[in-house]
Write a protein that holds these residues in place. Structure first.
Motif, PDB file in Angstrom:
ATOM      1  N   ALA A 287       0.836  -1.095  -0.043  1.00 19.20           N
ATOM      2  CA  ALA A 287       0.080   0.007   0.062  1.00 19.20           C
ATOM      3  C   ALA A 287       0.632   1.258   0.071  1.00 19.20           C
ATOM      4  O   ALA A 287       1.940   1.260   0.567  1.00 19.20           O
ATOM      5  CB  ALA A 287      -0.960   0.077   1.164  1.00 19.20           C
ATOM      6  N   GLY A 288       0.328   2.295  -0.821  1.00 15.97           N
ATOM      7  CA  GLY A 288       1.009   3.626  -0.657  1.00 15.97           C
ATOM      8  C   GLY A 288       0.346   4.431   0.134  1.00 15.97           C
ATOM      9  O   GLY A 288       1.089   5.727   0.360  1.00 15.97           O
ATOM     10  N   VAL A 289      -0.583   4.213   0.445  1.00 17.63           N
ATOM     11  CA  VAL A 289      -1.769   5.424   1.232  1.00 17.63           C
ATOM     12  C   VAL A 289      -2.302   4.434   2.474  1.00 17.63           C
ATOM     13  O   VAL A 289      -2.648   3.375   2.055  1.00 17.63           O
ATOM     14  CB  VAL A 289      -2.759   6.003   0.404  1.00 17.63           C
ATOM     15  CG1 VAL A 289      -3.557   6.853   1.206  1.00 17.63           C
ATOM     16  CG2 VAL A 289      -2.088   6.637  -0.775  1.00 17.63           C
ATOM     17  N   CYS A 290      -2.524   4.877   3.502  1.00 19.16           N
ATOM     18  CA  CYS A 290      -2.877   4.369   4.622  1.00 19.16           C
ATOM     19  C   CYS A 290      -4.510   4.889   4.697  1.00 19.16           C
ATOM     20  O   CYS A 290      -4.824   6.121   4.745  1.00 19.16           O
ATOM     21  CB  CYS A 290      -2.206   4.878   6.046  1.00 19.16           C
ATOM     22  SG  CYS A 290      -3.490   4.097   7.702  1.00 19.16           S
ATOM     23  N   ASP A 291      -5.218   4.144   4.496  1.00 16.29           N
ATOM     24  CA  ASP A 291      -6.875   4.395   4.623  1.00 16.29           C
ATOM     25  C   ASP A 291      -7.526   4.962   6.013  1.00 16.29           C
ATOM     26  O   ASP A 291      -8.188   5.620   5.923  1.00 16.29           O
ATOM     27  CB  ASP A 291      -7.793   3.144   4.241  1.00 16.29           C
ATOM     28  CG  ASP A 291      -7.419   2.838   2.586  1.00 16.29           C
ATOM     29  OD1 ASP A 291      -6.969   3.361   2.034  1.00 16.29           O
ATOM     30  OD2 ASP A 291      -7.687   1.652   2.541  1.00 16.29           O
ATOM     31  N   HIS A 292      -6.690   4.620   7.081  1.00 14.78           N
ATOM     32  CA  HIS A 292      -7.259   5.369   8.343  1.00 14.78           C
ATOM     33  C   HIS A 292      -6.705   6.623   8.653  1.00 14.78           C
ATOM     34  O   HIS A 292      -7.473   7.472   8.965  1.00 14.78           O
ATOM     35  CB  HIS A 292      -6.609   4.318   9.458  1.00 14.78           C
ATOM     36  CG  HIS A 292      -7.278   4.626  10.874  1.00 14.78           C
ATOM     37  ND1 HIS A 292      -6.404   5.210  11.532  1.00 14.78           N
ATOM     38  CD2 HIS A 292      -8.141   4.130  11.352  1.00 14.78           C
ATOM     39  CE1 HIS A 292      -7.085   5.482  12.892  1.00 14.78           C
ATOM     40  NE2 HIS A 292      -8.266   4.865  12.644  1.00 14.78           N
ATOM     41  N   CYS A 293      -5.338   6.809   8.393  1.00 16.51           N
ATOM     42  CA  CYS A 293      -5.018   8.252   8.787  1.00 16.51           C
ATOM     43  C   CYS A 293      -4.573   8.995   7.692  1.00 16.51           C
ATOM     44  O   CYS A 293      -4.254  10.316   7.850  1.00 16.51           O
ATOM     45  CB  CYS A 293      -3.560   8.205   9.583  1.00 16.51           C
ATOM     46  SG  CYS A 293      -2.234   7.471   9.058  1.00 16.51           S
ATOM     47  N   GLY A 294      -4.445   8.470   6.348  1.00 18.43           N
ATOM     48  CA  GLY A 294      -4.018   9.251   5.114  1.00 18.43           C
ATOM     49  C   GLY A 294      -2.795   9.452   4.725  1.00 18.43           C
ATOM     50  O   GLY A 294      -2.107  10.336   3.916  1.00 18.43           O
ATOM     51  N   ALA A 295      -1.715   8.846   5.547  1.00 22.71           N
ATOM     52  CA  ALA A 295      -0.361   8.856   5.508  1.00 22.71           C
ATOM     53  C   ALA A 295       0.014   8.400   4.043  1.00 22.71           C
ATOM     54  O   ALA A 295      -0.487   7.406   3.760  1.00 22.71           O
ATOM     55  CB  ALA A 295       0.262   8.002   6.619  1.00 22.71           C
ATOM     56  N   ILE A 296       1.015   8.960   3.330  1.00 26.62           N
ATOM     57  CA  ILE A 296       1.410   8.515   2.330  1.00 26.62           C
ATOM     58  C   ILE A 296       3.115   8.016   2.196  1.00 26.62           C
ATOM     59  O   ILE A 296       3.623   8.464   2.818  1.00 26.62           O
ATOM     60  CB  ILE A 296       1.325   9.547   1.131  1.00 26.62           C
ATOM     61  CG1 ILE A 296      -0.037  10.361   1.364  1.00 26.62           C
ATOM     62  CG2 ILE A 296       1.744   9.251  -0.173  1.00 26.62           C
ATOM     63  CD1 ILE A 296      -0.055  11.759   0.430  1.00 26.62           C
ATOM     64  N   ARG A 297       3.386   7.173   1.498  1.00 29.83           N
ATOM     65  CA  ARG A 297       4.576   6.545   1.460  1.00 29.83           C
ATOM     66  C   ARG A 297       5.269   7.432   0.234  1.00 29.83           C
ATOM     67  O   ARG A 297       4.834   7.138  -0.897  1.00 29.83           O
ATOM     68  CB  ARG A 297       4.512   4.839   1.239  1.00 29.83           C
ATOM     69  CG  ARG A 297       6.169   4.582   0.986  1.00 29.83           C
ATOM     70  CD  ARG A 297       6.176   3.229   0.945  1.00 29.83           C
ATOM     71  NE  ARG A 297       5.348   2.538  -0.158  1.00 29.83           N
ATOM     72  CZ  ARG A 297       5.255   1.404  -0.199  1.00 29.83           C
ATOM     73  NH1 ARG A 297       5.859   0.353   0.251  1.00 29.83           N
ATOM     74  NH2 ARG A 297       4.337   1.119  -1.407  1.00 29.83           N
ATOM     75  N   ILE A 298       6.434   8.073   0.726  1.00 27.42           N
ATOM     76  CA  ILE A 298       7.201   8.911  -0.594  1.00 27.42           C
ATOM     77  C   ILE A 298       8.446   8.228  -0.630  1.00 27.42           C
ATOM     78  O   ILE A 298       8.994   7.687   0.290  1.00 27.42           O
ATOM     79  CB  ILE A 298       7.213  10.275  -0.172  1.00 27.42           C
ATOM     80  CG1 ILE A 298       8.016  10.495   1.110  1.00 27.42           C
ATOM     81  CG2 ILE A 298       5.655  10.968  -0.456  1.00 27.42           C
ATOM     82  CD1 ILE A 298       8.238  12.076   1.247  1.00 27.42           C
ATOM     83  N   HIS A 299       9.146   8.397  -1.585  1.00 26.28           N
ATOM     84  CA  HIS A 299      10.535   8.056  -1.875  1.00 26.28           C
ATOM     85  C   HIS A 299      11.430   9.549  -1.794  1.00 26.28           C
ATOM     86  O   HIS A 299      11.292  10.147  -2.743  1.00 26.28           O
ATOM     87  CB  HIS A 299      10.771   7.268  -3.099  1.00 26.28           C
ATOM     88  CG  HIS A 299       9.831   6.133  -3.379  1.00 26.28           C
ATOM     89  ND1 HIS A 299      10.230   4.977  -2.619  1.00 26.28           N
ATOM     90  CD2 HIS A 299       8.513   5.687  -3.831  1.00 26.28           C
ATOM     91  CE1 HIS A 299       9.248   4.033  -2.910  1.00 26.28           C
ATOM     92  NE2 HIS A 299       8.340   4.754  -3.504  1.00 26.28           N
TER      93      HIS A 299
END
Length: 96
Positions: free
Chosen positions: A14-26
């Motif tokens: 997953a690249g986005v957390c559905d619960h808190c809206g966190a995003i994985r960036i590089h």
């Protein structure tokens, strides 16, 4: 897998957390960015050295004294700098 920020369960890719809206960036490290810029300068210098190889055969200029070793070392050094710069990328989670 758990979200590193809110500990909610998310998919492994997953690249986005559905619960808190966190995003994985590089993100690339500062050293990686600097090495990448130095690699760009080396590429520019290497291309300036390689450009005459296209023209010299047409003007009957002898390539006997051409600095072939510098051309090969420059190509290897440039490739190594780009490889190292690319290897400094890592994933980070940030809040939206």
């Amino acid at each position: 897998m758990q979200c590193p920020l809110c500990q909610a369960e998310i998919g492994s890719n997953a690249g986005v957390c559905d619960h808190c809206g966190a995003i994985r960036i590089h993100v690339r490290s500062t050293v990686g960015v600097m090495v990448g810029w130095f690699g760009m300068v080396m590429l520019l210098l290497w291309s300036i050295m390689a450009l005459p190889l296209v023209v010299f055969p047409f003007i009957n200029y002898s390539l006997a004294g051409y600095p072939w070793l510098a051309l090969v070392i420059g190509a290897l050094l440039t490739a190594g700098l780009f490889w190292y710069s690319r290897s400094t990328v890592h994933a980070e989670w940030v809040r939206r």
